[in-house]
Design a protein around this motif. Structure first.
Motif, PDB file in Angstrom:
ATOM      1  N   SER A  22       0.852  -1.202   0.000  1.00 20.34           N
ATOM      2  CA  SER A  22       0.000   0.000   0.000  1.00 20.34           C
ATOM      3  C   SER A  22       0.876   1.236   0.000  1.00 20.34           C
ATOM      4  CB  SER A  22      -0.923   0.032   1.222  1.00 20.34           C
ATOM      5  OG  SER A  22      -0.199   0.298   2.406  1.00 20.34           O
ATOM      6  N   VAL A  23       0.277   2.331  -0.432  1.00 23.47           N
ATOM      7  CA  VAL A  23       0.979   3.613  -0.417  1.00 23.47           C
ATOM      8  C   VAL A  23       1.304   4.005   1.018  1.00 23.47           C
ATOM      9  CG1 VAL A  23       0.772   6.077  -0.931  1.00 23.47           C
ATOM     10  CG2 VAL A  23      -0.070   4.371  -2.567  1.00 23.47           C
ATOM     11  N   ARG A  24       0.350   3.760   1.929  1.00 23.36           N
ATOM     12  CA  ARG A  24       0.570   4.127   3.327  1.00 23.36           C
ATOM     13  C   ARG A  24       1.778   3.403   3.906  1.00 23.36           C
ATOM     14  NH1 ARG A  24      -3.045   2.627   8.612  1.00 23.36           N
ATOM     15  NH2 ARG A  24      -2.249   0.567   8.036  1.00 23.36           N
ATOM     16  N   GLN A  25       1.866   2.104   3.703  1.00 24.88           N
ATOM     17  CA  GLN A  25       2.975   1.349   4.271  1.00 24.88           C
ATOM     18  C   GLN A  25       4.305   1.748   3.641  1.00 24.88           C
ATOM     19  OE1 GLN A  25       1.066   0.583   6.847  1.00 24.88           O
ATOM     20  NE2 GLN A  25       2.252  -1.295   7.096  1.00 24.88           N
ATOM     21  N   ILE A 225       0.192   9.715   8.992  1.00 27.84           N
ATOM     22  CA  ILE A 225       0.093   8.647   7.997  1.00 27.84           C
ATOM     23  C   ILE A 225      -0.503   7.373   8.596  1.00 27.84           C
ATOM     24  CG2 ILE A 225       1.409   7.158   6.428  1.00 27.84           C
ATOM     25  CD1 ILE A 225       3.477   9.482   6.274  1.00 27.84           C
ATOM     26  N   ALA A 226      -0.043   7.000   9.789  1.00 26.09           N
ATOM     27  CA  ALA A 226      -0.503   5.754  10.416  1.00 26.09           C
ATOM     28  C   ALA A 226      -1.821   5.928  11.153  1.00 26.09           C
ATOM     29  CB  ALA A 226       0.558   5.233  11.380  1.00 26.09           C
ATOM     30  N   GLY A 227      -2.108   7.160  11.563  1.00 22.95           N
ATOM     31  CA  GLY A 227      -3.307   7.386  12.365  1.00 22.95           C
ATOM     32  C   GLY A 227      -3.080   7.112  13.838  1.00 22.95           C
ATOM     33  N   ALA A 264      -5.543 -10.013  17.171  1.00 22.57           N
ATOM     34  CA  ALA A 264      -5.809 -11.297  16.506  1.00 22.57           C
ATOM     35  C   ALA A 264      -5.693 -11.150  14.994  1.00 22.57           C
ATOM     36  CB  ALA A 264      -7.186 -11.819  16.894  1.00 22.57           C
ATOM     37  N   ALA A 265      -6.175 -10.021  14.472  1.00 17.49           N
ATOM     38  CA  ALA A 265      -6.103  -9.808  13.024  1.00 17.49           C
ATOM     39  C   ALA A 265      -4.656  -9.693  12.563  1.00 17.49           C
ATOM     40  CB  ALA A 265      -6.882  -8.548  12.648  1.00 17.49           C
ATOM     41  N   ARG A 266      -3.831  -9.006  13.343  1.00 20.40           N
ATOM     42  CA  ARG A 266      -2.431  -8.827  12.945  1.00 20.40           C
ATOM     43  C   ARG A 266      -1.659 -10.147  12.971  1.00 20.40           C
ATOM     44  NH1 ARG A 266      -3.385  -4.270  16.301  1.00 20.40           N
ATOM     45  NH2 ARG A 266      -3.582  -2.365  15.061  1.00 20.40           N
ATOM     46  N   LEU A 267      -2.081 -11.061  13.814  1.00 21.74           N
ATOM     47  CA  LEU A 267      -1.419 -12.367  13.845  1.00 21.74           C
ATOM     48  C   LEU A 267      -1.541 -13.102  12.520  1.00 21.74           C
ATOM     49  CD1 LEU A 267      -2.208 -14.030  17.303  1.00 21.74           C
ATOM     50  CD2 LEU A 267       0.033 -13.442  16.371  1.00 21.74           C
ATOM     51  N   HIS A 268      -2.634 -12.851  11.807  1.00 26.30           N
ATOM     52  CA  HIS A 268      -2.906 -13.607  10.586  1.00 26.30           C
ATOM     53  C   HIS A 268      -2.679 -12.785   9.317  1.00 26.30           C
ATOM     54  CE1 HIS A 268      -5.186 -15.723  13.803  1.00 26.30           C
ATOM     55  NE2 HIS A 268      -4.709 -16.783  13.174  1.00 26.30           N
ATOM     56  N   GLU A 269      -2.226 -11.552   9.474  1.00 28.96           N
ATOM     57  CA  GLU A 269      -1.879 -10.721   8.319  1.00 28.96           C
ATOM     58  C   GLU A 269      -0.369 -10.750   8.117  1.00 28.96           C
ATOM     59  OE1 GLU A 269      -5.319  -7.235   8.887  1.00 28.96           O
ATOM     60  OE2 GLU A 269      -3.236  -6.901   9.509  1.00 28.96           O
ATOM     61  N   THR A 270       0.048 -10.332   6.941  1.00 27.72           N
ATOM     62  CA  THR A 270       1.484 -10.161   6.733  1.00 27.72           C
ATOM     63  C   THR A 270       1.998  -9.070   7.670  1.00 27.72           C
ATOM     64  OG1 THR A 270       3.182  -9.391   5.190  1.00 27.72           O
ATOM     65  CG2 THR A 270       0.959  -8.597   4.817  1.00 27.72           C
ATOM     66  N   LEU A 272       3.994  -6.921   7.116  1.00 26.85           N
ATOM     67  CA  LEU A 272       4.183  -5.664   6.385  1.00 26.85           C
ATOM     68  C   LEU A 272       2.964  -4.755   6.450  1.00 26.85           C
ATOM     69  CD1 LEU A 272       6.077  -6.991   3.236  1.00 26.85           C
ATOM     70  CD2 LEU A 272       7.037  -5.985   5.324  1.00 26.85           C
ATOM     71  N   LEU A 273       1.838  -5.271   6.940  1.00 24.35           N
ATOM     72  CA  LEU A 273       0.654  -4.440   7.110  1.00 24.35           C
ATOM     73  C   LEU A 273       0.598  -3.791   8.492  1.00 24.35           C
ATOM     74  CD1 LEU A 273      -2.136  -6.590   5.379  1.00 24.35           C
ATOM     75  CD2 LEU A 273      -1.187  -4.409   4.593  1.00 24.35           C
ATOM     76  N   ASP A 274       1.482  -4.202   9.390  1.00 20.81           N
ATOM     77  CA  ASP A 274       1.515  -3.621  10.731  1.00 20.81           C
ATOM     78  C   ASP A 274       2.339  -2.336  10.695  1.00 20.81           C
ATOM     79  OD1 ASP A 274       1.332  -3.459  13.619  1.00 20.81           O
ATOM     80  OD2 ASP A 274       3.432  -4.089  13.631  1.00 20.81           O
ATOM     81  N   VAL A 275       1.744  -1.236  11.156  1.00 22.52           N
ATOM     82  CA  VAL A 275       2.408   0.063  11.025  1.00 22.52           C
ATOM     83  C   VAL A 275       3.659   0.152  11.894  1.00 22.52           C
ATOM     84  CG1 VAL A 275       0.291   1.258  10.353  1.00 22.52           C
ATOM     85  CG2 VAL A 275       0.891   1.115  12.764  1.00 22.52           C
ATOM     86  N   THR A 276       3.640  -0.476  13.079  1.00 23.97           N
ATOM     87  CA  THR A 276       4.827  -0.428  13.928  1.00 23.97           C
ATOM     88  C   THR A 276       5.960  -1.249  13.328  1.00 23.97           C
ATOM     89  OG1 THR A 276       3.379  -0.206  15.861  1.00 23.97           O
ATOM     90  CG2 THR A 276       5.673  -0.780  16.270  1.00 23.97           C
ATOM     91  N   SER A 277       5.634  -2.400  12.780  1.00 23.78           N
ATOM     92  CA  SER A 277       6.667  -3.256  12.187  1.00 23.78           C
ATOM     93  C   SER A 277       7.333  -2.578  11.001  1.00 23.78           C
ATOM     94  CB  SER A 277       6.057  -4.590  11.748  1.00 23.78           C
ATOM     95  OG  SER A 277       5.617  -5.332  12.862  1.00 23.78           O
ATOM     96  N   ILE A 278       6.543  -1.911  10.179  1.00 21.37           N
ATOM     97  CA  ILE A 278       7.120  -1.345   8.962  1.00 21.37           C
ATOM     98  C   ILE A 278       8.029  -0.164   9.292  1.00 21.37           C
ATOM     99  CG2 ILE A 278       5.377   0.381   8.286  1.00 21.37           C
ATOM    100  CD1 ILE A 278       6.983  -2.253   5.996  1.00 21.37           C
ATOM    101  N   THR A 279       7.675   0.627  10.330  1.00 22.53           N
ATOM    102  CA  THR A 279       8.595   1.702  10.727  1.00 22.53           C
ATOM    103  C   THR A 279       9.836   1.124  11.395  1.00 22.53           C
ATOM    104  OG1 THR A 279       7.285   2.036  12.747  1.00 22.53           O
ATOM    105  CG2 THR A 279       6.863   3.525  10.910  1.00 22.53           C
TER     106      THR A 279
END
Length: 365
Positions: A22-25, A225-227, A264-270, A272-279
């Motif tokens: 995504s553009v945001r990530q 950007i992350a909210g 729970a949702a973040r456990l099953h997502e990539t 790279l969609l977690d804002v803290t992980s990507i920063t």
């Protein structure tokens, strides 16, 4: 490795994020690179600043951090007041917070880094911090497993000054409190240096001032950007949790922390969609770019020192989860976005630092 190849790799990864995620990530990855470059380039260490005040009676690091808090609050609080979709870094006042902040302040001096310090120093290739980073992640994950039990010992609802008072009074109170702390720290440093028969150290030092301004700008960009405000340790715990979940090492479905919808949702997502992980990934990249071609300056450690440092890193991660963040997530983001828990975190962590410095000296770090 030279800076040009590192820049090329970072550019390719940015393009891939832009195209595939995504553009945001992708934008947050650039923010992370900026944060990492500033932390490493200015050696803006929260842990170091506290140690300088206690051991050297040098208040310049604390003044840099106070300026950072003031600038970030001045930018974040009006945004939070006008845009309700943005969230503050709220944490509940609790037994967990008191214990976690004290233990975190103790261990960060032994491990020579808080969450952001461990991250950027690992990016620079400093061996001890590089080894501590995965241990920190495991500790943060273990803390998340037990957080429900700790909160049952006693907690109240989070208190946000912006919600209670409005952004303008909250900002005024925050700036007044920071100014009072600055006056107190300046008085202490002046008296302490006079007692030692030496001239007071300068309160305003360029590297701390430049670091404060740049970090405040990048943290505000992160908020927009992350909210949500800049954080570090959640990403560490998530990385370990995803490994534990994927391998079946721990059943997280019934855990209080990881059964909450967002977690729970973040456990099953990539990741790279977690804002803290990507920063966090960006911080590693930015620090790596700064350190390119330069050997990591590191003191050789004995076996005992290694054991103590790694143990401190594990407890550092555990306590960061109990305290709802580190110097970034709890202190910086908490105070700059009006959370009362940030103001509770600071004195508890500072008391822990005093004990941690004694342990650090005992083991000859």
């Amino acid at each position: 490795m030279k800076r040009l190849p590192i820049a090329a790799v970072l550019a390719v990864f940015f393009g891939w994020l832009l195209w595939s995620v995504s553009v945001r990530q992708a934008a947050l990855f650039l923010v992370g690179i900026g944060l990492g470059a500033v932390l490493a380039g200015q050696r803006f260490g929260f842990t170091t600043g506290w140690r300088m005040l206690v051991e050297e009676k040098d208040a310049s690091g604390i003044f840099g951090q106070l300026l950072l808090l003031a600038l970030a609050a001045a930018m974040a609080m009006p945004l939070l007041g006008h845009f309700p979709e943005l969230t503050a870094a709220l944490g509940p006042p609790s037994i967990s917070l008191l214990v976690g902040a004290f233990v975190f302040g103790l261990c960060m001096q032994i491990a020579d880094g808080c969450g952001s310090g461990t991250l950027y120093k690992a990016g620079m290739g400093i061996p001890m911090n590089t080894a501590i980073l995965p241990i920190f992640a495991i500790g943060s994950f273990l803390g998340s497993l037990h957080l429900g039990w700790w909160l049952d010992l006693g907690h109240t609802a989070p208190v946000g000054l912006i919600t209670e008072w409005g952004w303008a009074p909250a900002l005024g109170a925050t700036l007044a409190a920071l100014a009072a702390i600055a006056a107190g720290v300046a008085w202490y440093a002046r008296r302490a240096n006079a007692a030692l028969g030496r001239a007071p150290r300068p309160l305003l030092v360029r590297k701390w001032l430049v670091g404060a301004v740049l970090l405040a700008v990048f943290a505000t960009l992160n908020l927009v950007i992350a909210g949500q405000p800049w954080g570090v340790v959640y990403g560490f715990g998530l990385w370990a949790a995803k490994v534990a979940n994927a391998t079946g090492a721990v059943d997280l479905a019934g855990n209080w922390f990881w059964s909450q919808p967002g977690n729970a949702a973040r456990l099953h997502e990539t990741v790279l969609l977690d804002v803290t992980s990507i920063t966090n990934i960006g911080i590693l990249g930015g620090a790596l770019w700064i350190a390119a071609g330069k050997p990591a300056a590191a003191k050789a450690l004995t076996g005992t020192q290694w054991a103590v440092a790694l143990a401190a890193g594990l407890v550092l991660g555990y306590s960061s989860r109990l305290a709802f963040g580190c110097n970034v997530g709890a202190m910086f983001s908490g105070i700059s976005t009006g959370s009362v828990h940030g103001w509770i975190w600071v004195p508890m962590a500072f008391m822990g630092t005093i004990f941690g410095l004694r342990i650090r000296r005992h083991f000859g770090f």
